[in-house]
Each structure stands twice: as structure tokens, then as C-alpha cells.
Design a protein around this motif. Structure first.
Motif, mmCIF file in Angstrom:
data_model
loop_
_atom_site.group_PDB
_atom_site.id
_atom_site.type_symbol
_atom_site.label_atom_id
_atom_site.label_comp_id
_atom_site.label_asym_id
_atom_site.label_seq_id
_atom_site.Cartn_x
_atom_site.Cartn_y
_atom_site.Cartn_z
ATOM 1 N N HIS A 291 0.809 -1.221 0.000
ATOM 2 C CA HIS A 291 0.000 0.000 0.000
ATOM 3 C C HIS A 291 0.837 1.264 0.000
ATOM 4 C CE1 HIS A 291 -3.690 -2.322 0.737
ATOM 5 N NE2 HIS A 291 -2.871 -3.113 1.413
ATOM 6 N N SER A 292 2.158 1.138 -0.129
ATOM 7 C CA SER A 292 3.001 2.331 -0.098
ATOM 8 C C SER A 292 4.380 1.961 -0.646
ATOM 9 C CB SER A 292 3.170 2.822 1.348
ATOM 10 O OG SER A 292 3.813 1.814 2.125
ATOM 11 N N THR A 293 5.166 2.993 -0.949
ATOM 12 C CA THR A 293 6.529 2.743 -1.426
ATOM 13 C C THR A 293 7.518 2.872 -0.262
ATOM 14 O OG1 THR A 293 5.943 3.576 -3.610
ATOM 15 C CG2 THR A 293 8.291 3.454 -3.106
ATOM 16 N N ALA A 294 7.761 4.103 0.185
ATOM 17 C CA ALA A 294 8.801 4.304 1.202
ATOM 18 C C ALA A 294 8.438 3.622 2.523
ATOM 19 C CB ALA A 294 9.033 5.794 1.415
ATOM 20 N N ALA A 295 7.172 3.752 2.940
ATOM 21 C CA ALA A 295 6.800 3.180 4.244
ATOM 22 C C ALA A 295 7.016 1.666 4.244
ATOM 23 C CB ALA A 295 5.345 3.511 4.569
ATOM 24 N N SER A 296 6.690 1.014 3.129
ATOM 25 C CA SER A 296 6.860 -0.443 3.079
ATOM 26 C C SER A 296 8.342 -0.807 3.063
ATOM 27 C CB SER A 296 6.179 -1.018 1.830
ATOM 28 O OG SER A 296 4.805 -0.754 1.867
ATOM 29 N N ALA A 297 9.097 -0.129 2.196
ATOM 30 C CA ALA A 297 10.534 -0.452 2.091
ATOM 31 C C ALA A 297 11.221 -0.214 3.432
ATOM 32 C CB ALA A 297 11.177 0.397 1.008
ATOM 33 N N ASN A 298 10.928 0.899 4.056
ATOM 34 C CA ASN A 298 11.598 1.218 5.318
ATOM 35 C C ASN A 298 11.146 0.315 6.463
ATOM 36 O OD1 ASN A 298 13.188 3.234 4.199
ATOM 37 N ND2 ASN A 298 11.566 4.770 4.435
ATOM 38 N N ALA A 299 9.939 -0.253 6.327
ATOM 39 C CA ALA A 299 9.455 -1.160 7.375
ATOM 40 C C ALA A 299 10.099 -2.537 7.266
ATOM 41 C CB ALA A 299 7.940 -1.290 7.291
ATOM 42 N N GLY A 300 10.628 -2.877 6.066
ATOM 43 C CA GLY A 300 11.278 -4.185 5.942
ATOM 44 C C GLY A 300 10.764 -5.046 4.809
ATOM 45 N N LEU A 301 9.880 -4.512 3.961
ATOM 46 C CA LEU A 301 9.470 -5.272 2.772
ATOM 47 C C LEU A 301 10.578 -5.156 1.730
ATOM 48 C CD1 LEU A 301 7.329 -6.815 1.072
ATOM 49 C CD2 LEU A 301 6.493 -4.593 0.301
ATOM 50 N N ASP A 302 10.930 -6.284 1.098
ATOM 51 C CA ASP A 302 12.025 -6.262 0.127
ATOM 52 C C ASP A 302 11.559 -6.350 -1.317
ATOM 53 O OD1 ASP A 302 14.111 -6.301 2.156
ATOM 54 O OD2 ASP A 302 13.416 -8.336 2.564
ATOM 55 N N GLN A 303 10.436 -6.973 -1.546
ATOM 56 C CA GLN A 303 10.028 -7.207 -2.932
ATOM 57 C C GLN A 303 8.504 -7.180 -3.031
ATOM 58 O OE1 GLN A 303 10.388 -11.312 -4.763
ATOM 59 N NE2 GLN A 303 12.105 -10.335 -5.807
ATOM 60 N N GLU A 304 8.001 -6.396 -3.970
ATOM 61 C CA GLU A 304 6.560 -6.398 -4.230
ATOM 62 C C GLU A 304 6.263 -7.492 -5.254
ATOM 63 O OE1 GLU A 304 4.920 -2.876 -6.024
ATOM 64 O OE2 GLU A 304 2.870 -3.483 -5.526
ATOM 65 N N SER A 305 5.170 -8.213 -5.029
ATOM 66 C CA SER A 305 4.857 -9.352 -5.900
ATOM 67 C C SER A 305 3.663 -9.043 -6.785
ATOM 68 C CB SER A 305 4.478 -10.565 -5.052
ATOM 69 O OG SER A 305 5.418 -10.810 -4.062
ATOM 70 N N GLY A 306 3.628 -9.738 -7.912
ATOM 71 C CA GLY A 306 2.398 -9.925 -8.676
ATOM 72 C C GLY A 306 1.793 -8.701 -9.322
ATOM 73 N N TYR A 307 2.641 -7.752 -9.776
ATOM 74 C CA TYR A 307 2.054 -6.626 -10.491
ATOM 75 C C TYR A 307 1.278 -7.179 -11.686
ATOM 76 C CZ TYR A 307 1.330 -2.912 -13.768
ATOM 77 O OH TYR A 307 0.727 -2.061 -14.643
ATOM 78 N N GLY A 308 0.095 -6.626 -11.902
ATOM 79 C CA GLY A 308 -0.739 -7.115 -13.000
ATOM 80 C C GLY A 308 -2.003 -7.728 -12.440
ATOM 81 N N LEU A 309 -1.866 -8.433 -11.305
ATOM 82 C CA LEU A 309 -3.065 -8.933 -10.639
ATOM 83 C C LEU A 309 -3.758 -7.742 -9.987
ATOM 84 C CD1 LEU A 309 -4.582 -11.540 -10.046
ATOM 85 C CD2 LEU A 309 -3.344 -11.709 -7.899
ATOM 86 N N GLN A 310 -2.959 -6.787 -9.580
ATOM 87 C CA GLN A 310 -3.503 -5.520 -9.103
ATOM 88 C C GLN A 310 -2.699 -4.402 -9.764
ATOM 89 O OE1 GLN A 310 -1.578 -7.468 -7.092
ATOM 90 N NE2 GLN A 310 0.122 -6.099 -7.451
ATOM 91 N N ARG A 311 -3.202 -3.193 -9.710
ATOM 92 C CA ARG A 311 -2.625 -2.113 -10.503
ATOM 93 C C ARG A 311 -1.523 -1.344 -9.782
ATOM 94 N NH1 ARG A 311 -2.856 -3.375 -15.170
ATOM 95 N NH2 ARG A 311 -4.533 -4.875 -15.289
ATOM 96 N N ALA A 312 -1.257 -1.651 -8.549
ATOM 97 C CA ALA A 312 -0.482 -0.732 -7.718
ATOM 98 C C ALA A 312 0.947 -0.463 -8.202
ATOM 99 C CB ALA A 312 -0.456 -1.243 -6.292
ATOM 100 N N ALA A 313 1.806 -1.444 -8.214
ATOM 101 C CA ALA A 313 3.218 -1.263 -8.593
ATOM 102 C C ALA A 313 3.917 -0.215 -7.739
ATOM 103 C CB ALA A 313 3.347 -0.915 -10.079
ATOM 104 N N TRP A 314 3.814 -0.376 -6.437
ATOM 105 C CA TRP A 314 4.456 0.571 -5.506
ATOM 106 C C TRP A 314 5.974 0.470 -5.556
ATOM 107 C CZ3 TRP A 314 1.647 4.260 -3.263
ATOM 108 C CH2 TRP A 314 0.264 4.054 -3.126
ATOM 109 N N PHE A 315 6.480 -0.691 -5.986
ATOM 110 C CA PHE A 315 7.933 -0.866 -6.061
ATOM 111 C C PHE A 315 8.424 -0.808 -7.513
ATOM 112 C CE2 PHE A 315 9.355 -3.002 -1.803
ATOM 113 C CZ PHE A 315 8.736 -1.983 -1.103
ATOM 114 N N ALA A 316 7.646 -0.183 -8.399
ATOM 115 C CA ALA A 316 8.133 0.030 -9.764
ATOM 116 C C ALA A 316 9.373 0.915 -9.686
ATOM 117 C CB ALA A 316 7.052 0.689 -10.603
#
Ligand code: BGC
Length: 736
Positions: A291-316
Motif C-alpha cells: 500500500h506504499s513505497t517508502a513506508a513499506s521499504a523502510n518497514a522491511g518489505l524487500d520485494q513487491e509481488s504480482g504486479y498485474g493482478l492488481q494495478r499498484a506497482a508501488w515498487f516500480a
């Protein structure tokens, strides 16, 4: 783009990835400095990851942080290089010899996405809860190893299973994917499965981290739970699974936990997972859970999955670059994220032993693995008057309902594995997401007929209740098959559609056996009216044979319940159906049998329960201290007439706990008739302690502890006391 099978060589795929990924700067760098390919790096996985990082351009780094859905979806076209109909794909970097990550679901075998035109025919294990019901670590490992073998043969190097969420809610539609209600049992069994998968030189993923314990409102629902309680329940299951399986990746969940979404949760992703458990892998998101770019990365998420199933692409790449430019993410954070992904790829064999699709699969061997798992997990819940095993000289048997003439049921959603040949019962609604409903072509009826050639075995589908009752009336034994379909993304009713059918048959035949194929615990208002009940879960590709073997005694049942079966919904901590929004787990760590024991409730069938065609006796219990924990030693004797396997259970009790007893350890052992064996079971010291939030860690009070050996959480055979001194274990404590 069509969804036909895209057979491509690794070299070809890497070439395409390189065109897509390599920026001009990379080419320039390549010209300047000799490139060391990933396979040629030396040292530990950490050192090799560091050498790779040092050579990578920013664009190359950012490219590893976002994955794509592996199947066409609405307007979205999956990358050509993705494996047909799969969960995901992360491009590799050819210049550096870093292969793509090809991701597949998951827990019972190599799945194909429901929307794919062509389905991969692969070997399905029984459901996760069925494997948990074996209480057999070796079977769990063997099942994982089988899935991993098929995944590798299909060119997948990241598998999206071990599913270890606790069964808090019997209506959770994904209970079949998980491993029951107890953190030790779930953690051990899923940990073994993960280790089995990874024994093939690929990555396995623990999921859905964390407290994703219902499907209703899963994308936004908020699991509210006190920290200490979470540590002693859902998080402990993950922790144990990690210690045993060491998964290369963790999938953060859709839901929120005490406020923040699980994929932007510093407490879960950084404090617990990294700082305390010292887990070195990478966190990938569930499909659409970011649901976010910086907040997710800084919290410890390393890789966003499955772009295309949903439109977000926060880690594009452009979003991450924007966050870098704005100073919202530090360059070091990106290096950390990429470094973790690379480290897991090195550590788990993805670089040194690259996968290639289209390899040979030994289906015969793999089906035998699935059948052994099913036979070990089927639970004989009730058996009065010697109805089972079925006698070879029974004159007439009536088999009724559950499509037993055609096959066995499986659970739906992303974990759906498709069988070779046709769905044995096509066309049942829903035929698309969260369906299709899939029956594996392994007919219990046909298998029974093969095992009992001298018995007349008639079949009716059970839709006509009067006809079913009339057939039962003429038979020596009536067997009703009652099924409950379930799937990801829905929660389900625990009332069976066939309650009335079962009662009708039972009224006409006092030797009525009910065989259940269910997601998890269900209600059985007719339980007192039938002499025998068998829980077969979703028994996998060879389920019909496994059920027939157990019913006839060719296999002695040895499964035990990994979850409590309530008598009625009002016994549950949350009698009402799952609700959206805040789900307040006031019961905390008092999950399943712990709740029933604390509240003094009589379940229909308790956690740990499971009958056999033989009897097991326990004797000679002695306790000793070992390291920070204790060891219980006792003798198990098969005192019956036939060989069988026992799931010996050790429960522990202490003062001031959330529940009267906890499962402290277990052992599955096979014994011939009359055989006796001395068994030692170690109790993890964390199970003798309470989590201390003020002074973080596990606190064991000085005092007397009771240790019992048991056939179930309610069937205690022998108990002994041991006095232990006070002890504080730090959060990072782990067994050696
Ligand atoms: C599920 C995951 C699965 C992913 C990819 C999600 O909907 O929750 O368990 O791995 O899809 O198929």
C-alpha cells in the motif's frame, strides 16, 4: 498474448531480461570493468551477494524489487518469460548471470492459476491440515521434497508455501492450507515441509505473515491482538517453522495487524523477523498486499509481488527512484533489500544450480508420497461396535454421496493443483474464482470394490434421500461421504450440506459410517447417531485409495486432530461469523484446545484425538532437565493385535499460564503388535514460559511443572512433576 505453454531455454530468457533490464550505464560499466558472473563469485552467500551488489547499477537493483503476475489477467499481459499460468516472475540480470525468479504456488503441489487456459497436471498432496494430522515430521519433509522436485522440474525456483497461520477460526476458508491450531505442531510440520522443498535447491516461502487468520475482509481487516499473546501463538508458529525450515523468503500478509498493514509493519518485518530472530532472507508481499513505497521499504518489505493482478506497482523502478530522489528511502536501504534477495538466491542454490523447465517428473514415485501422506493423516474420529475395519465378508455395502464414485475433493484458490486428465466432477459452481471446484480422479468407491471383490457395493449420489435410505436399509453397512468445499478468499459455513442425508441414512442402518472431506473442523449434529466417523480432509491425488485402505484396515489409521472440533458455535471464542474491520482476538494465545480447556468446555472431538485399530499404552514416565528445557522419557506399547502407528503427545502445565496445558512435544512411532519402545521427547523451553513484554523475552517462573503423556489433549495417560528454577530467555533464543 496467448497462455499456451511457453517453452524457453534459460539462455533465451536471460537474453530477453537483459534487453529489458540493462540500462546504458550498465553497458558502459561492463565495458570498463571485467564483470564477475554470479556463479563465479566466491565466499559465503553474504559475501557473494555483496560482490554482486558492488557491480550492479541502480536500475539493475531496482529491477529485482518488483515481481509480475505470471498469468494474463483482464488487460494485463504476463511477461513472455514467466512460466505459463504461474503466480509470479521477477526478471533476472543476464549481464551478471543472475537468473529470473520464477514463482509458483504452493502448499500441496505445483499449482496453476485458475484463469490459465492450460493447466499443469501435477501431483497433489493432501491438504496442509491433513499433513499436520499425520504428526509425522518425515511425511511432512517428504511431501515438501516432492513438491520441490516437481517445482524444479517445471523451472520454478521460488515456491510460495509453507503456510503456517494458526487455526483460530473454523470458518476460515484457508484452514485446509494451514497446519492447525497449535504453534508447536504447526511450526514443526510446516518447518519440515519448507526444509523438504528447499532440499531441491530452490527457495520456499513461509506465509502469510502474520495473524491472517480469516479471509473475510482480508485486504483491509485488522487483527487486534496483544503483543505477548501474539508472540506465544501465531508468531511462535512462524518462529519454530523458521528454525526448522530456514525459508529463503517470507510472504507478508494482506491484513493489518494492530493497525498497520502487515507489509508495512516495522514491528513484524524488522524488529521480530530480523532483529530478534536474525532471519537473513527477504520479505516478498502477498499479491496486492502493498500500500506504499517508502513506508513499506523502510518497514522491511524487500520485494513487491504480482504486479498485474492488481494495478499498484508501488515498487516500480520509477516510484522507488522517486522515493530515493526525495530522500524518503536511503540508498543503503535499497542495497539491503537487494542484498537479502541475492543472499537467499545464493544460499538456496538458485545461482549455482539453475532451474530449467521441462524436466522429467516421476509421477509414480510422487503419487506414492501423496498416498502415504493421506494415509497417515486420515483421522478415525469414532468407531463403536467394531464397524470398522469393514469386514471382507460383508454381504452388501451401500456407498452414498460425496461423488465417491468419481473422486476426492480438493480446496480452491491459488494453491489449486490440477490433476492429470479431467476434473473428476466438472461443472460444480463456482466454476471460476474462487473455483473451480476440482475433484481428483481417485474414486473411493472403485478402490473399495477392488479391495472387497466378494462384497456387493452399490452407489447412490445421495440427492434422493428416500432412495438413499432405502439402499442403506438393505445393506450391512452404509458409508456416507459428506464434503465441504472451501477456497481462498472466502470463509465458509461449518454446517454440512449433508446433515439431513446422514441422519436419514443413520435412521435406516445402524452400521452407518460417515467419511468427511472438509476444510477443517465442522459441526456434526448427527455424531451420536452413527457408530463410525472418519475425517479424510482433502486427501490429495490418491485420496480414494487412501480412504479405502483405512476403511478396510489395509492401513491402520494413525492421524490425530491438529484442531479441536466444537460441538456448537457458541463454544467458540467468536461464535458469530467472521466480520470485516477489527477482529479483536480477546482470547489471545488461548487458541483451540487451550480455550476449551480454560473455559471448561466439552468439545465434540478434542485436539490430538485419533483412534486406531490397535491400542497403545503408556508407562514409565520420567523427567529430566536438559539444557534450558526438559526431556520426557516414557514407554509406548502396542497392546493390540495389529501393527499401528501412534502419535504420542507430551503436554505441559504451569502456574499462571493462558491455559491449563500446552502441547510440549510429540513423536510418531510405528509399533508391531505387542511391541514396546522407550521414547524421549524434548520440550522447548519457550513452551514452559510466558512472553514478557516489559523485559522482552521468555520468562519461566520458578516452581513445579506438570508433564503428561497423552493420546489427546483430553486423554491423559500418565503425569509427573518437575521443579524448575526461574529462567529468562532472550527474544533471539533458539534451540541449538
Ligand atoms: C495468495 C497467496 C498466493 C498468491 C500468488 C494470493 O492471493 O494469498 O497465498 O501465494 O496469491 O498466487
Amino acid at each position: 498474448m496467448g497462455s499456451s505453454f511457453r517453452a524457453r531455454s534459460l539462455r533465451h530468457v536471460l537474453a530477453i531480461s537483459a534487453l529489458a533490464m540493462a540500462a546504458p550505464l550498465a553497458a558502459q560499466q561492463a565495458a570498463e570493468a571485467p564483470v564477475i558472473l554470479a556463479a563465479d563469485t566466491a565466499g559465503t552467500p553474504e559475501e557473494r551477494a555483496a560482490s554482486m551488489l558492488a557491480q550492479m547499477t541502480t536500475d539493475e537493483k531496482l529491477g529485482l524489487l518488483m515481481g509480475y503476475f505470471g498469468n494474463d489477467f483482464l488487460q494485463y499481459e504476463a511477461p513472455e518469460e514467466a512460466r505459463m499460468g504461474s503466480a509470479g516472475y521477477v526478471p533476472g540480470i543476464e549481464r551478471l548471470g543472475i537468473p529470473p525468479q520464477w514463482q509458483a504456488d504452493a502448499g500441496i503441489g505445483v499449482a496453476t492459476q485458475g484463469g490459465a487456459e492450460v493447466k499443469r497436471a501435477r501431483t497433489a498432496l493432501p491438504s496442509g491440515i491433513a499433513t499436520a494430522a499425520t504428526w509425522d515430521r518425515e511425511l511432512a519433509f517428504a511431501g515438501g521434497a516432492m513438491i520441490g522436485r516437481e517445482a524444479r522440474a517445471d523451472g520454478f525456483n521460488v515456491l510460495l508455501g509453507g503456510s503456517v497461520n494458526l487455526l483460530r477460526e473454523p470458518r476460515n476458508g484457508r484452514n485446509f492450507e494451514y497446519a492447525g491450531e497449535d504453534p508447536l505442531l504447526a511450526g514443526v510440520m510446516v518447518g519440515e515441509q519448507i526444509a523438504g522443498v528447499q532440499s531441491n535447491g530452490i527457495i520456499s516461502t513461509s506465509k502469510h505473515y502474520a495473524v491472517n487468520d480469516q479471509e473475510t475482509d482480508r485486504g483491509n481487516g485488522n487483527s487486534v491482538i496483544e503483543e505477548g499473546a501474539m508472540r506465544m501463538s501465531d508468531l511462535l508458529a512462524f518462529q519454530i517453522a523458521h528454525e526448522i525450515g530456514d525459508p529463503g523468503s517470507v510472504m507478508c500478509a494482506y491484513n493489518r495487524v494492530n493497525g498497520p498493514h502487515a507489509c508495512e509493519h516495522p514491528f513484524l518485518l524488522t524488529q521480530v523477523l530480523r532483529d530478534e530472530w536474525n532471519w537473513p532472507g527477504y520479505v516478498l508481499s502477498d499479491w496486492g498486499a502493498v500500500h506504499s513505497t517508502a513506508a513499506s521499504a523502510n518497514a522491511g518489505l524487500d520485494q513487491e509481488s504480482g504486479y498485474g493482478l492488481q494495478r499498484a506497482a508501488w515498487f516500480a523502478a520509477d516510484k522507488l527512484q522517486g522515493a530515493l530522489d526525495a530522500g524518503e528511502i536511503e540508498k543503503e536501504r535499497i542495497d539491503l533489500m537487494v542484498g537479502r534477495i541475492l543472499r537467499s538466491m545464493f544460499a538456496h542454490g538458485l545461482i549455482d544450480d539453475p532451474v530449467e523447465e521441462g524436466q522429467f517428473i516421476d509421477f509414480e514415485t510422487n503419487r506414492a508420497v501423496s498416498q502415504a501422506d493421506a494415509e497417515g493423516g486420515i483421522v478415525l474420529l469414532k468407531n463403536e461396535g467394531g464397524v470398522l475395519p469393514l469386514l471382507a465378508n460383508a454381504r452388501r455395502i451401500a456407498v452414498i454421496g460425496g461423488h465417491a464414485d468419481a473422486g476426492v475433493l480438493s480446496g480452491g484458490g491459488s494453491s489449486q493443483v490440477y490433476p492429470d486428465g479431467e476434473n473428476a466432477v466438472p461443472g460444480i459452481e463456482p466454476t471460476s474464482w474462487p473455483g473451480p471446484v476440482v475433484y481428483y480422479p481417485s474414486s473411493p468407491l472403485e478402490e473399495l470394490r477392488a479391495l472387497l471383490p466378494d462384497t456387493q457395493i452399490d452407489y447412490l449420489d445421495g440427492t434422493d434421500h428416500e432412495a438413499a435410505a432405502a439402499l442403506a436399509n438393505q445393506a450391512d453397512v452404509a458409508i456416507v461421504f459428506a464434503n465441504q468445499w472451501s477456497s481462498e478468499s472466502i470463509d465458509v459455513s461449518v454446517h454440512l450440506d449433508d446433515d439431513v442425508l446422514i441422519e436419514g441414512v443413520a435412521n435406516h442402518n445402524r452400521n452407518t459410517v460417515v467419511v468427511l472431506q472438509t476444510n477443517g473442523p465442522v459441526l456434526m449434529p448427527w455424531a451420536d447417531k452413527v457408530p463410525a466417523i472418519v475425517e479424510a480432509w482433502y486427501p490429495g491425488r490418491m485420496g480414494g485409495a487412501a480412504i479405502a485402505n483405512v476403511l478396510t484396515g489395509a492401513v491402520n489409521p494413525s492421524g490425530h486432530l491438529p484442531a479441536t472440533f466444537a460441538r456448537s458455535l457458541d463454544q467458540l471464542p467468536h461464535p458469530e461469523d467472521p466480520q470485516p474491520g477489527d477482529v479483536v482476538y480477546t482470547e489471545g494465545a488461548t487458541v483451540g484446545y487451550k480455550w476449551f480447556d480454560r473455559e471448561g468446555l466439552e468439545p465434540l472431538f478434542p485436539f490430538g484425538h485419533g483412534l486406531s485399530y490397535t491400542e497403545f499404552d503408556y508407562s514409565d514416565l520420567s523427567l529430566s532437565r536438559a539444557g534450558d528445557g526438559i526431556v520426557a522419557t516414557f514407554r509406548v506399547t502396542n497392546s493390540g493385535d495389529v501393527a499401528g502407528a501412534d502419535a504420542a503427545q507430551v503436554y505441559v502445565s504451569g502456574e499462571g499460564w493462558e491455559a491449563p496445558r500446552r502441547l510440549g512435544g510429540f513423536a510418531k512411532l510405528s509399533l508391531d503388535a505387542g511391541e514396546s519402545r522407550l521414547v524421549s521427547v524434548a520440550v522447548d523451553p519457550r513452551l514452559l514460559a510466558m512472553w514478557d513484554t516489559d523485559n522482552p523475552g521468555w520468562n519461566r517462573a520458578a516452581g513445579s511443572y506438570t508433564v503428561s503423556v497423552a493420546e489427546s489433549s483430553r486423554d491423559i495417560a500418565e503425569s509427573a512433576q518437575i521443579t524448575l528454577p526461574a529462567r529468562h530467555l532472550p527474544p533471539e533464543w533458539r534451540p541449538h
